[in-house]
Structure formats: C-alpha cells, structure tokens
Design a protein around this motif. Structure first.
Motif, PDB file in Angstrom:
ATOM      1  N   ARG A  80      -0.735  -1.980   8.937  1.00  0.00           N
ATOM      2  CA  ARG A  80       0.043  -3.082   9.503  1.00  0.00           C
ATOM      3  C   ARG A  80       1.316  -3.294   8.696  1.00  0.00           C
ATOM      4  N   ARG A  81       2.344  -3.751   9.382  1.00  0.00           N
ATOM      5  CA  ARG A  81       3.599  -4.062   8.698  1.00  0.00           C
ATOM      6  C   ARG A  81       3.511  -5.446   8.071  1.00  0.00           C
ATOM      7  N   ALA A 113       0.814  -1.220   0.000  1.00  0.00           N
ATOM      8  CA  ALA A 113       0.000   0.000   0.000  1.00  0.00           C
ATOM      9  C   ALA A 113       0.845   1.266   0.000  1.00  0.00           C
ATOM     10  N   SER A 114       2.138   1.139   0.307  1.00  0.00           N
ATOM     11  CA  SER A 114       3.014   2.302   0.246  1.00  0.00           C
ATOM     12  C   SER A 114       3.483   2.572  -1.181  1.00  0.00           C
ATOM     13  N   THR A 126      -1.032  -2.428   4.089  1.00  0.00           N
ATOM     14  CA  THR A 126       0.189  -3.047   4.601  1.00  0.00           C
ATOM     15  C   THR A 126       1.395  -2.616   3.765  1.00  0.00           C
ATOM     16  N   GLY A 127       2.546  -2.669   4.412  1.00  0.00           N
ATOM     17  CA  GLY A 127       3.803  -2.344   3.740  1.00  0.00           C
ATOM     18  C   GLY A 127       4.957  -2.661   4.649  1.00  0.00           C
ATOM     19  N   ARG A 128       6.150  -2.641   4.087  1.00  0.00           N
ATOM     20  CA  ARG A 128       7.334  -2.952   4.892  1.00  0.00           C
ATOM     21  C   ARG A 128       7.661  -1.833   5.875  1.00  0.00           C
ATOM     22  N   ASP A 129       7.361  -0.596   5.514  1.00  0.00           N
ATOM     23  CA  ASP A 129       7.658   0.550   6.376  1.00  0.00           C
ATOM     24  C   ASP A 129       6.359   1.275   6.663  1.00  0.00           C
ATOM     25  N   ALA A 171       1.172 -13.532   9.037  1.00  0.00           N
ATOM     26  CA  ALA A 171      -0.057 -14.035   9.676  1.00  0.00           C
ATOM     27  C   ALA A 171      -0.756 -12.912  10.431  1.00  0.00           C
ATOM     28  N   ALA A 172       0.019 -12.119  11.160  1.00  0.00           N
ATOM     29  CA  ALA A 172      -0.567 -11.009  11.909  1.00  0.00           C
ATOM     30  C   ALA A 172      -1.068  -9.917  10.967  1.00  0.00           C
ATOM     31  N   ALA A 173      -0.339  -9.705   9.881  1.00  0.00           N
ATOM     32  CA  ALA A 173      -0.735  -8.664   8.939  1.00  0.00           C
ATOM     33  C   ALA A 173      -2.065  -8.984   8.275  1.00  0.00           C
TER      34      ALA A 173
END
Length: 285
Positions: free
Chosen positions: A51-52, A8-9, A33-36, A62-64
């Motif tokens: 969420r990361r 999403a970034s 979601t994204g890495r940063d 799983a959490a994302a």
C-alpha cells in the motif's frame, strides 16, 4: 493478524519484512507501505500486501493502515520534518485501531542531547501522551553507517570523526530488523523500552584497527574538532545541514550517548549480534 511496516522500501523496513517472512508470518498478513509502491513490487510478487503511505499526506494514511493490528513505525529520514510526520502516522494508527505501535527510536532518547535524539524523544512523548499501546525500539548506530564508507576509508587510510574515546554499540540493520520482527510477532512488549545495540561496542580508533586487521591495510583514526569535521563532510558533498547533524551525533558519541550494555538486542533476537569484523569482511567481498 495484520502487521504494517512503514518505510518498507527502505533498508531497515525491507529487512523487517524479510524477517517476518522468515519467522513464518503469512505474506498476506504483512502490509508493506512506502511512498512509491513500484519499489515494493518484489514483495507484492511474493504475496505481501503493498500500500502507498506518505506521511506528508495524512488522508491516505487511514487507507494504508486499515485493518492493521500491529504497526512498525520506522523513523523518517528528513530530520526537520520527522516529528510532524510521525505525529500524522500515529494519529492514523490510532484512528485505525492499531493495538500496538513499535517505534524505531534512538539510544537513550529520553536523556541524550543530540539533534537526532530530540526528534525521537518528541515522538516517544507523543505516543505516551496519546496513550497509544507502544514499544520503543531504541536503536543505536548501524554498522552500515561505517561499512558504507569503506571505499573512502581505505582510499584515505583513515577513519575521521569527532567521537573522541566514546564507545558505540553499533549493530547491523539485520539485527535491528530481527528484533522488530520478534516484537511484532510475540506478546508482552507493550509499554517496554528496549535499549538496543551490538554486543561489541567500539571506539572509532578501535574501529579503524578492526578495518586494518580485516583489510590488511593500515587505517588510523583522526579525531577532529567539530568545525573541522563539518568542513570535511561538506567538502565530500554532504549538505551543510546534514553535516551539522552528523557532527552533532559524533559529539553525542563522545558523551557515551550511543553506548549501552543492556543486552536487550541479543536477548530479543536469541543470538549474538553481528560482530563489527564480520560486517566489515562482508562489505569488502
């Protein structure tokens, strides 16, 4: 209904979040979601769940994806890591009980012969082999792949490539994002394969003529042998591996692998796609 957007970034992912919001999806039902996650602060400030998610770290996926009903899996950019990354994301989606995965694939991924198409085909195959309810969004080229080059094109007076007379059904990222939003918010798409592309296909010579008409500056198209185009790209600063992939994509264009006349994109978004001339004009102003 919770809708998760990967990447999403990035440009396509961010536009898809915007398209979902424009379609009236509550911000709290969208998971960006994204890495940063710092790059997603603008969405978080508007109530979107952030969420990361790093595809190289499966334990965190799983959490994302927790609680997700639908997932947009946007293909990752590093070509040699793409298939492994996608498989980890698909495994996490299955574990999360996602009811639909929409995957941003590539035109004619089942038959195209390019390096890029092979990675998309492998991802599509993995989704089918694991019986994941899914829909393939086979995007053609982005108009932005060319509009981003306008300063260089205008400076050199030329579009260069190795696509010959191949026609390209390019559309804007916003067009593809709108299509993804439609699929994520409506029913009846599981199992479908959409060949998505712009209404106005063009050759690179025609693209050069359109840039000329819009800019008022004479622009020509120079069709180069593959090895010469690779040299041009590396001299411009691209890594040799990326240059090889892009030249290979141009050769795919010459074989018609990024052309389609399906009309799927226009039908999904309920409007004409962005004309190349409009995208060029917007980029110039």
């Amino acid at each position: 209904m919770s809708i998760v957007i990967t990447g999403a970034s990035g440009q396509l992912g961010g536009l898809t979040v915007e398209a979902l919001l424009a379609r009236g999806v509550p911000a709290a039902d969208i998971v960006a979601t994204g890495r940063d996650i710092a790059t997603l602060k603008g969405f978080a400030d508007r109530g979107v769940v952030v969420r990361r998610a790093d595809f190289a770290e499966p334990d965190g996926l799983a959490a994302a994806f927790e609680g997700a009903d639908r997932l947009l899996l946007i293909s990752t950019t590093t070509v040699d890591e793409r298939v492994a990354n996608h498989r980890r994301a698909i495994d996490a989606a299955v574990a999360a009980g996602v009811s639909l995965v929409a995957y941003t694939s590539m035109s004619h991924a089942d038959s195209a012969t390019t390096i890029l198409a092979a990675t998309h085909r492998a991802t599509e195959d993995y989704l089918r082999e694991h019986a994941v309810p899914s829909v393939m969004l086979r995007n053609s080229w982005y108009l932005e792949n060319y509009t981003a080059q306008l300063p260089q094109i205008l400076g050199n007076g030329a579009v260069v490539g190795a696509a010959g007379q191949g026609r390209i059904s390019a559309a804007s990222r916003a067009d593809y994002a709108d299509a993804a939003a439609v699929v994520l918010t409506s029913e009846g798409h599981a199992g479908e394969v959409y060949e998505l592309g712009g209404d106005e296909a063009f050759t690179l010579a025609e693209l050069a003529a359109t840039i000329s008409a819009v800019s008022g500056k004479r622009i020509t198209y120079t069709d180069l042998p593959a090895d010469e185009l690779a040299q041009v790209l590396t001299r411009a600063g691209l890594p040799a591996e990326l240059a090889h992939v892009l030249v290979d994509a141009d050769l795919g264009m010459s074989r018609g692998e990024l052309f389609n006349a399906s009309g799927d994109l226009r039908r999904l978004i309920g409007r004409p796609t962005t004309p190349p001339a409009d995208a060029i004009a917007e980029a110039l102003h």
